[in-house]
Design an enzyme around this catalytic site. Structure first.
Site, mmCIF file in Angstrom:
data_model
loop_
_atom_site.group_PDB
_atom_site.id
_atom_site.type_symbol
_atom_site.label_atom_id
_atom_site.label_comp_id
_atom_site.label_asym_id
_atom_site.label_seq_id
_atom_site.Cartn_x
_atom_site.Cartn_y
_atom_site.Cartn_z
ATOM 1 N N ASP A 11 24.710 39.811 21.175
ATOM 2 C CA ASP A 11 23.951 38.687 20.630
ATOM 3 C C ASP A 11 23.025 38.165 21.725
ATOM 4 O OD1 ASP A 11 25.479 39.082 18.422
ATOM 5 O OD2 ASP A 11 26.420 37.104 18.412
ATOM 6 N N ASP A 137 26.450 35.861 5.177
ATOM 7 C CA ASP A 137 27.198 34.957 6.050
ATOM 8 C C ASP A 137 27.648 33.765 5.223
ATOM 9 O OD1 ASP A 137 26.377 36.628 8.244
ATOM 10 O OD2 ASP A 137 24.425 35.648 8.112
#
Length: 241
Positions: A11, A137
């Site tokens: 990330d 998500d």
């Protein structure tokens, strides 16, 4: 079911390798200033894929440092003949084309997949189901977008069935409440989505140990994304590969 894939996660925020807790940018841990070195570490351990996320892009913030980091990661990937799955902030076809041209093997579309299904359908037509994935998500069963900051009021099941109708094959599913905490994946919800949709679902969010990776594999899911547990030594990548 095709080969089960373990994806180490990288990330990116401000060009650094970080992890967030529950998707909260204020709960950030930085692990490295050298994303290419981290990519080399995971590829050297035997990974065939990486899952790279442009967090600044997802938050609709300037992301030039992350784009440079992606280029460096892709150069490492070429040396290892490995592949990169990349998402975060890809909001239109031109952006998708740009990262595919850089050498990304598969793009992951989150906000666009939910808010602009026509563009998702066009992307699938242009590049095919193996190069376009969606990221779903959810918190408390409801889908969130724009870096997990905005709720949609759409249930995960509603969304996944719509995505399937668009021609999608690959889906990354994350339970935001588990992400970055190493408290255990929401395996039951993930498995149910895969069964109800028939999609190749990659599990994400909360993996804490090697036993959980094995449980994902036994649930006939397509793969698993592992982040914090790798960076903090709770999982050795060689073991789960």
């Amino acid at each position: 079911m095709s080969e089960f894939i373990v994806f180490p996660a990288i990330d990116l925020r401000g060009g650094k390798v970080v992890r967030l807790q529950e998707g909260n940018p204020d709960r950030l841990t930085a692990y490295s200033d050298d994303p290419a070195a981290v990519a080399e570490r995971w590829f050297s351990a035997g990974a065939h894929w990486l899952h790279v996320v442009n967090l600044d892009g997802a938050f609709d913030q300037p992301d030039s440092a992350n784009r440079e980091a992606l280029r460096a990661i892709l150069e490492v990937g070429k040396r290892f003949k490995a592949q990169v799955q990349f998402g975060g902030g890809l909001r239109h076809l031109r952006a998708i084309a740009g990262v595919l041209e850089l050498g990304v093997s598969r793009v992951v579309l989150g906000t666009l997949a939910i808010e602009d299904p026509a563009t998702l359908t066009e992307a699938l037509k242009r590049w095919g189901e193996d190069r376009i994935a969606a990221s779903l998500d959810a918190r408390d069963g409801l889908v969130r977008v724009h870096g997990w900051q905005q709720t949609t009021g759409i249930s995960a099941l509603q969304a996944v069935l719509t995505l399937r109708q668009a021609g999608l094959h690959w889906l990354v599913f994350t339970d935001i409440a588990r992400d970055g905490l190493q408290t255990g994946l929401n395996l039951e919800a993930t498995r149910q989505l895969a069964q109800q949709s028939g999609l190749a679902v990659i599990a994400s969010g909360g993996i804490g140990n090697a036993r959980e990776v094995q449980a994902v594999r036994k649930a006939n899911l397509a793969g698993v994304i592992i982040g914090r547990a790798l960076y903090e030594g709770a999982i050795r990548l060689e073991e789960v590969l």
